[in-house]
Design a protein around this motif. Structure first.
Motif, mmCIF file in Angstrom:
data_model
loop_
_atom_site.group_PDB
_atom_site.id
_atom_site.type_symbol
_atom_site.label_atom_id
_atom_site.label_comp_id
_atom_site.label_asym_id
_atom_site.label_seq_id
_atom_site.Cartn_x
_atom_site.Cartn_y
_atom_site.Cartn_z
ATOM 1 N N LEU A 1 3.628 61.347 -15.618
ATOM 2 C CA LEU A 1 3.392 60.039 -16.263
ATOM 3 C C LEU A 1 3.743 58.885 -15.346
ATOM 4 C CD1 LEU A 1 4.825 60.856 -19.821
ATOM 5 C CD2 LEU A 1 2.406 60.642 -19.182
ATOM 6 N N LYS A 2 4.248 59.216 -14.144
ATOM 7 C CA LYS A 2 4.639 58.196 -13.160
ATOM 8 C C LYS A 2 5.658 57.221 -13.745
ATOM 9 C CE LYS A 2 0.417 58.627 -10.367
ATOM 10 N NZ LYS A 2 0.409 60.070 -10.741
ATOM 11 N N VAL A 3 6.652 57.821 -14.417
ATOM 12 C CA VAL A 3 7.758 57.010 -14.948
ATOM 13 C C VAL A 3 9.045 57.545 -14.346
ATOM 14 C CG1 VAL A 3 8.074 58.452 -17.009
ATOM 15 C CG2 VAL A 3 8.776 56.074 -17.065
ATOM 16 N N ALA A 4 10.006 56.656 -14.099
ATOM 17 C CA ALA A 4 11.241 57.061 -13.397
ATOM 18 C C ALA A 4 12.089 57.966 -14.291
ATOM 19 C CB ALA A 4 12.025 55.817 -13.027
ATOM 20 N N ALA A 5 12.578 59.041 -13.705
ATOM 21 C CA ALA A 5 13.523 59.925 -14.418
ATOM 22 C C ALA A 5 14.920 59.564 -13.906
ATOM 23 C CB ALA A 5 13.196 61.387 -14.159
ATOM 24 N N TYR A 6 15.462 58.460 -14.428
ATOM 25 C CA TYR A 6 16.762 57.969 -13.958
ATOM 26 C C TYR A 6 17.869 58.996 -14.210
ATOM 27 C CZ TYR A 6 14.526 53.380 -13.672
ATOM 28 O OH TYR A 6 13.680 52.334 -13.356
ATOM 29 N N ASP A 7 17.676 59.886 -15.192
ATOM 30 C CA ASP A 7 18.712 60.885 -15.509
ATOM 31 C C ASP A 7 18.574 62.123 -14.642
ATOM 32 O OD1 ASP A 7 19.626 59.279 -17.704
ATOM 33 O OD2 ASP A 7 17.884 59.966 -18.837
ATOM 34 N N GLY A 8 17.600 62.115 -13.732
ATOM 35 C CA GLY A 8 17.443 63.274 -12.826
ATOM 36 C C GLY A 8 16.509 64.314 -13.409
ATOM 37 N N ASP A 9 17.055 65.204 -14.237
ATOM 38 C CA ASP A 9 16.232 66.315 -14.743
ATOM 39 C C ASP A 9 15.468 65.953 -16.018
ATOM 40 O OD1 ASP A 9 18.790 68.085 -16.603
ATOM 41 O OD2 ASP A 9 18.663 65.996 -16.001
ATOM 42 N N VAL A 10 15.899 64.838 -16.648
ATOM 43 C CA VAL A 10 15.179 64.378 -17.841
ATOM 44 C C VAL A 10 14.948 62.873 -17.729
ATOM 45 C CG1 VAL A 10 16.156 66.200 -19.311
ATOM 46 C CG2 VAL A 10 17.274 63.955 -19.197
ATOM 47 N N ALA A 11 14.073 62.370 -18.601
ATOM 48 C CA ALA A 11 13.857 60.915 -18.696
ATOM 49 C C ALA A 11 13.846 60.553 -20.171
ATOM 50 C CB ALA A 11 12.533 60.521 -18.037
ATOM 51 N N ARG A 12 14.371 59.343 -20.456
ATOM 52 C CA ARG A 12 14.400 58.870 -21.859
ATOM 53 C C ARG A 12 13.528 57.615 -21.924
ATOM 54 N NH1 ARG A 12 20.146 57.289 -22.190
ATOM 55 N NH2 ARG A 12 20.061 57.438 -19.922
ATOM 56 N N ILE A 13 12.446 57.701 -22.692
ATOM 57 C CA ILE A 13 11.469 56.598 -22.742
ATOM 58 C C ILE A 13 11.643 55.859 -24.074
ATOM 59 C CG2 ILE A 13 9.021 55.999 -22.500
ATOM 60 C CD1 ILE A 13 10.090 57.643 -20.162
ATOM 61 N N LEU A 14 11.896 54.539 -23.987
ATOM 62 C CA LEU A 14 12.098 53.770 -25.207
ATOM 63 C C LEU A 14 10.814 53.754 -26.054
ATOM 64 C CD1 LEU A 14 14.602 52.378 -26.233
ATOM 65 C CD2 LEU A 14 13.693 50.184 -25.454
ATOM 66 N N ILE A 15 10.958 53.881 -27.388
ATOM 67 C CA ILE A 15 9.780 53.916 -28.271
ATOM 68 C C ILE A 15 9.493 52.492 -28.752
ATOM 69 C CG2 ILE A 15 8.814 54.838 -30.413
ATOM 70 C CD1 ILE A 15 10.651 57.224 -30.148
ATOM 71 N N PRO A 16 8.309 51.950 -28.482
ATOM 72 C CA PRO A 16 7.976 50.594 -28.952
ATOM 73 C C PRO A 16 8.021 50.533 -30.487
ATOM 74 C CG PRO A 16 6.324 51.380 -27.373
ATOM 75 C CD PRO A 16 7.193 52.547 -27.719
ATOM 76 N N THR A 17 8.346 49.370 -31.020
ATOM 77 C CA THR A 17 8.542 49.246 -32.481
ATOM 78 C C THR A 17 7.266 49.582 -33.269
ATOM 79 O OG1 THR A 17 8.040 46.915 -32.189
ATOM 80 C CG2 THR A 17 10.392 47.530 -32.326
ATOM 81 N N ASP A 18 6.090 49.441 -32.613
ATOM 82 C CA ASP A 18 4.838 49.716 -33.374
ATOM 83 C C ASP A 18 4.284 51.107 -33.082
ATOM 84 O OD1 ASP A 18 2.511 48.061 -31.073
ATOM 85 O OD2 ASP A 18 4.290 49.349 -30.769
#
Ligand SMILES: Nc1nc2c(ncn2[C@@H]2O[C@H](COP(=O)(O)OP(=O)(O)OP(=O)(O)O)[C@@H](O)[C@H]2O)c(=O)[nH]1
Ligand SMILES: [Zn+2]
Length: 356
Positions: free
Chosen positions: A63-80
């Protein structure tokens, strides 16, 4: 041992809950919902609690998103965002058709332990390795209010192998040998059972001709041309019958450990042009999610300590040796190549170290 379920038993319940779309609470951390089985109402409740989508670094890379946690990534869920938005993050099926899923905001602060526990649970439930996670101030109270299973986060993230119990064995005359015997082994964590086909009376003091065969519904039963599993199964049993003794372990690790549904997702990605390794990565999995310690444990429980291993996969040999089973000989098992699986076999040789 009282009536209350222990950590392992609660994990088995949690796997079933996630497969049904029921939330699970991780003690001291928060609440988890599997992305694959999301229901709109439950997502809305969590989204308002500051939930994120937990994915693996493999899926984050796709998804070309940063995995700041290394082995996992946490993507914020938009309110809508609704379930479709979350599931598009988890499932690569539509990546090519709808590539732009952004902008995706990856979280950097806070602990990723809840995300890791959630992904480990989804993998052990044979679901896509992605979950909606929301931290809670009082997880125990939340679980009591909603009657939810509470699991220990360490237990969920643990990579220990569940001990196996030999449940039953019985004589099984087979076309390759009338001296067949089938043994059933059950893991104590409620996971899939595994089987051992014993041919003849192999001397436990000598290396036994052995095969660690991973279940492949499409290859073993349906005659699939997309892999070499069916011919390998039949050739291994035929060789054991011809030699008069052997043991074939039938390990329920379909799809290199990702389960049949995810393997068919991988097949659909291969129809889009990805190879068998790339497909696993786009789904968020490692190339191989199997635990070969299970095979070594079954061999030891059957009294074997040394094998002549039918395989083309050096990783199996290394894991046997690391688990205390001596591999005195690798016996090649090159059968069943055809126009449909040539690329698959070539990829396993090029990317997964398989011996041609
Ligand atoms: N994820 C995934 N699994 C696959 C694919 N094709 C076959 N499999 C699975 O791969 C495993 C193949 O099992 P094995 O043949 O025992 O394993 P191997 O690593 O190839 O090693 P050897 O056959 O012993 O040389 C089975 O679990 C199949 O279900 C695929 O394209 N993707
Ligand atoms: Zn197969």
């Amino acid at each position: 041992m009282g009536f209350a379920p222990d950590d392992t038993e609660r994990l088995a319940r949690a796997r079933a809950d996630l497969r049904m779309g029921v939330p699970v609470v991780v003690a001291g951390a928060g609440v988890v919902l599997a992305a694959e089985t999301l229901q709109p109402g439950r997502l809305a409740l969590l989204r308002d609690m500051g939930a994120a989508v937990a994915i693996t670094d493999w899926r984050a890379r796709t998804l070309k998103v940063a995995a700041y946690d290394g082995d996992v990534a946490r993507i914020l869920i938009p309110t809508d965002a609704g379930p479709a938005w979350v599931q598009a993050l988890a499932n690569p099926a539509d990546d090519l058709r709808s590539p732009m899923k952004g902008p995706l905001r990856a979280l950097r602060d806070g602990s990723a332990d809840l995300a890791r526990a959630a992904i480990a649970l989804c993998k052990s439930a044979r679901l896509l390795p992605a979950a909606v996670v929301a931290p809670l101030d009082d997880p125990a109270a939340f679980a009591a209010t909603h009657g939810l299973t509470v699991i220990d986060g360490f237990a969920a993230r643990a990579t220990d192998m569940s001990p196996l119990t030999g449940v039953v064995s019985a004589r099984l005359p087979m076309s390759v040998s009338e001296a067949g015997r089938l043994h059933v082994f059950r893991p104590q964590d409620g996971g899939e059972e595994h089987y051992a086909v014993e041919i003849g009376q192999p001397d436990r003091a000598r290396p036994v001709l052995a095969r660690l065969h991973s279940a492949c519904f499409t290859g073993d039963l349906l005659g699939s041309l997309k892999c070499d599993c069916g011919p390998q199964l039949r050739a291994a049993l035929a060789q054991m019958g011809a030699e008069g003794h052997g043991v074939l372990l039938y390990l329920n690790q379909e799809g290199r450990g990702i389960g049949l549904a995810n393997k068919m997702r991988a097949y659909a990605l291969q129809d889009q042009g990805f190879d068998t390794v790339e497909a696993n990565h786009r789904l968020g999995f490692h190339d191989d999610e199997r635990d070969f310690r299970i095979g070594a444990a079954i061999l030891r429980q059957m009294g074997f300590s040394a094998v002549r291993l039918l395989t083309n996969n050096p990783a199996k040999i290394l894991r046997m040796e690391a688990s205390g089973i001596s591999v005195v000989e690798r016996v090649p098992l090159k059968v069943g190549e055809n126009a449909h699986n040539h690329a698959y076999l070539a990829t396993k040789a090029a990317k997964s170290g398989h011996l041609l």
